[in-house]
Design an enzyme around this catalytic site. Structure first.
Site, PDB file in Angstrom:
ATOM      1  NE  ARG A   1      40.237  -4.203 -48.525  1.00 52.12           N
ATOM      2  CZ  ARG A   1      39.276  -3.284 -48.536  1.00 52.12           C
ATOM      3  NH1 ARG A   1      39.465  -2.136 -47.903  1.00 52.12           N
ATOM      4  NH2 ARG A   1      38.143  -3.486 -49.168  1.00 52.12           N
TER       5      ARG A   1
ATOM      6  CG  HIS B   1      41.761  -5.246 -53.152  1.00 54.94           C
ATOM      7  ND1 HIS B   1      40.420  -5.158 -52.882  1.00 54.94           N
ATOM      8  CD2 HIS B   1      42.254  -6.210 -52.326  1.00 54.94           C
ATOM      9  CE1 HIS B   1      40.109  -6.032 -51.928  1.00 54.94           C
ATOM     10  NE2 HIS B   1      41.215  -6.671 -51.577  1.00 54.94           N
TER      11      HIS B   1
ATOM     12  CD1 TRP C   1      42.056 -13.584 -40.379  1.00 59.12           C
ATOM     13  CD2 TRP C   1      41.963 -11.365 -40.477  1.00 59.12           C
ATOM     14  NE1 TRP C   1      41.221 -13.255 -41.419  1.00 59.12           N
ATOM     15  CE2 TRP C   1      41.143 -11.888 -41.507  1.00 59.12           C
ATOM     16  CE3 TRP C   1      42.050  -9.974 -40.346  1.00 59.12           C
ATOM     17  CZ2 TRP C   1      40.438 -11.085 -42.392  1.00 59.12           C
ATOM     18  CZ3 TRP C   1      41.344  -9.171 -41.228  1.00 59.12           C
ATOM     19  CH2 TRP C   1      40.549  -9.740 -42.235  1.00 59.12           C
TER      20      TRP C   1
END
Length: 371
Positions: free
Chosen positions: A128, A132, A271
Site C-alpha cells: 500500500r 500510494h 476482501w
C-alpha cells in the site's frame, strides 16, 4: 534448487488444499491457520492491497524520527565516508544489483521476523505504501509519482488516503539505517516489490534511480481513489495516471490482500479468506459470492451473504456492475496465470510513474529469499 522446489510445493499446497471457512467454499488458495504459520516460517512474506487502511497494533510501530535519517540517496548513487591516513574523505559509491538484492533480503527477513501486524505480516501495508507513493501521478502536469517520497512530509503524510502508512514507513526505517545509500523513493518501491514476491505473487521487475524531494513537491489531496465511489470516479482517477480499463482491473486484483480498518478509512474487514497471499481470489469472490449491504453504523460497504466475514466496497462492486470492467474480471477469475502476467506488467508501470529513467537504466528481477 531444493529450496525453489520446496517453495513451489508450498505454493501448490496453499492454492490447492485449503479448506473452506465457515461453510463458504472460497477458491483453491484459501489458507488455513497452519498453512499460514508454515508460510511465515518458510521464508514467504505477505502482501497487502493498496488503498485500504491499516490499523496500528500495540508495539507494531516504532517512534523513529524517520525524516532525514541516514544519507539521502540521489538517483541510485550515494557516498560512504572512508578513513585514509587519519583523514576522513568521501568516496563515491554506485550501488549494483547485488546491493539492491541485499536490501530486498533485509526487507524479506524483517517480514519473517515481525509477524505482529495484521494477519501476521507487514507485507500488505508495504504494498500500500508503494502504491500510494506512486498513485499521485498526473500525466498532464508530470507531478507526483514514486520519484520523491514526499509522503515523508505534511501535508501529504496527513492525507486521509494515507492514514496508517506511518506503520509501513517506520517498518522500513531500520532498513534505511542499514543501507543509507538507498533513497526513500527507491526503498519504498522495493518494499512493495519484495512483499508481492514474498507473498507468493509474480516476479516484479525493478529499476532503481528515484531521487528524494522535499516538501515543496508534495501533491494535493484527492489524487488517490475514493473507495466509496463508482466506475466514473475510478476511471477519472486512473485515466489521470495513464491507465486503461484493462490495467485498472488488473491493479484492482491487489485487493486479494489485506483489510480495511474503521480507525483509518472507516471501512472494516478483508476482501478474501487469505489476505496475506496474492491470488485471483478477489475476482472469483466478486463473481461467485452473493453480496449485500452490511447493516452497521459505518459507511456503506458490502458483505458476503453466506459468511458475513468478507467485504467489498462500492468501488470494488463497480468492476462487475460496469460491462467493460466485468469482461476483464471474468478473464482473471478464470486464469490466475493471466492475472499474474498482467498484474506484474501494470504494477511495474504504476511503480515507475513520474521517474525519469535513462535508456541505460538496468532492469532487475530479484531472487526470493528462499531461492
Amino acid at each position: 534448487m531444493a529450496s525453489s522446489a520446496s517453495r513451489q510445493l508450498f505454493r501448490a499446497a496453499t492454492r490447492a488444499a485449503a479448506p473452506a471457512r465457515r461453510g463458504f467454499t472460497s477458491s483453491s488458495s484459501s489458507v488455513t491457520a497452519s498453512s499460514r504459520a508454515a508460510f511465515r516460517q518458510g521464508a514467504a512474506g505477505a502482501g497487502r492491497r493498496y488503498y485500504s487502511s491499516e490499523a496500528p497494533k500495540s508495539g507494531s510501530s516504532s517512534s523513529l524520527l524517520w525524516i532525514g535519517l541516514g544519507a539521502v540517496g540521489l538517483g541510485g548513487a550515494a557516498y560512504y565516508i572512508t578513513q585514509n591516513g587519519g583523514a576522513v574523505e568521501p568516496k563515491a559509491f554506485k550501488p549494483e544489483f547485488k546491493d539492491y538484492q541485499a536490501v530486498y533480503n533485509e526487507i524479506a527477513k524483517r517480514l519473517q521476523e515481525h509477524d505482529e501486524y495484521d494477519d501476521g505480516s507487514y507485507g500488505p501495508v508495504l504494498v500500500r505504501l508503494a502504491w500510494h507513493a506512486s498513485g499521485t501521478y498526473d500525466k498532464e502536469t508530470g507531478t507526483g509519482g514514486s520519484n520523491g517520497a514526499t509522503m515523508r512530509f505534511a501535508p501529504e503524510s496527513q492525507h486521509g488516503a494515507n492514514a496508517g502508512l506511518i506503520n509501513a514507513r517506520n517498518f522500513l526505517e531500520p532498513v534505511k539505517a542499514k543501507f543509507p545509500w538507498i533513497s526513500y523513493s527507491d526503498l519504498w518501491i522495493l518494499g512493495g516489490v519484495c512483499s508481492i514476491q514474498e507473498m507468493l505473487g509474480p516476479k516484479i521487475p525493478y529499476r532503481a534511480g528515484r531521487a528524494d524531494r522535499d516538501f515543496n513537491s508534495c501533491t494535493p489531496d484527492g489524487r488517490l481513489p475514493d473507495a466509496a465511489q463508482g466506475a466514473d470516479h475510478v476511471r477519472n482517477i486512473f485515466y489521470r495516471m495513464g491507465f486503461n480499463d484493462q490495467e485498472i482491473v488488473a491493479l484492482a486484483g491487489a485487493h486479494a490482500l489485506g483489510r480495511c480498518h474503521t480507525s483509518n478509512s472507516g471501512f472494516d474487514g478483508p476482501w478474501t479468506f487469505s489476505p496475506t497471499v496474492l491470488t485471483n481470489d478477489y475476482y472469483k469472490l466478486l463473481l461467485g459470492s452473493k453480496w449485500q449491504w452490511r447493516k452497521w453504523d459505518g459507511p456503506k460497504q458490502y458483505e458476503d451473504k453466506e459468511t458475513k466475514t468478507l467485504m467489498m466496497l462500492p468501488a470494488d462492486m463497480a468492476f462487475i456492475q460496469d460491462k467493460t470492467f466485468k469482461q476483464t474480471v471474468e478473464k482473471y477469475a478464470a486464469d490466475n496465470d493471466l492475472f499474474f502476467k498482467d498484474f506484474s506488467a501494470v504494477i511495474v508501470k504504476l511503480f515507475e510513474l513520474g521517474v525519469p529513467f535513462s535508456d541505460k537504466t538496468e532492469t532487475w528481477v530479484f531472487k526470493n529469499l528462499d531461492e
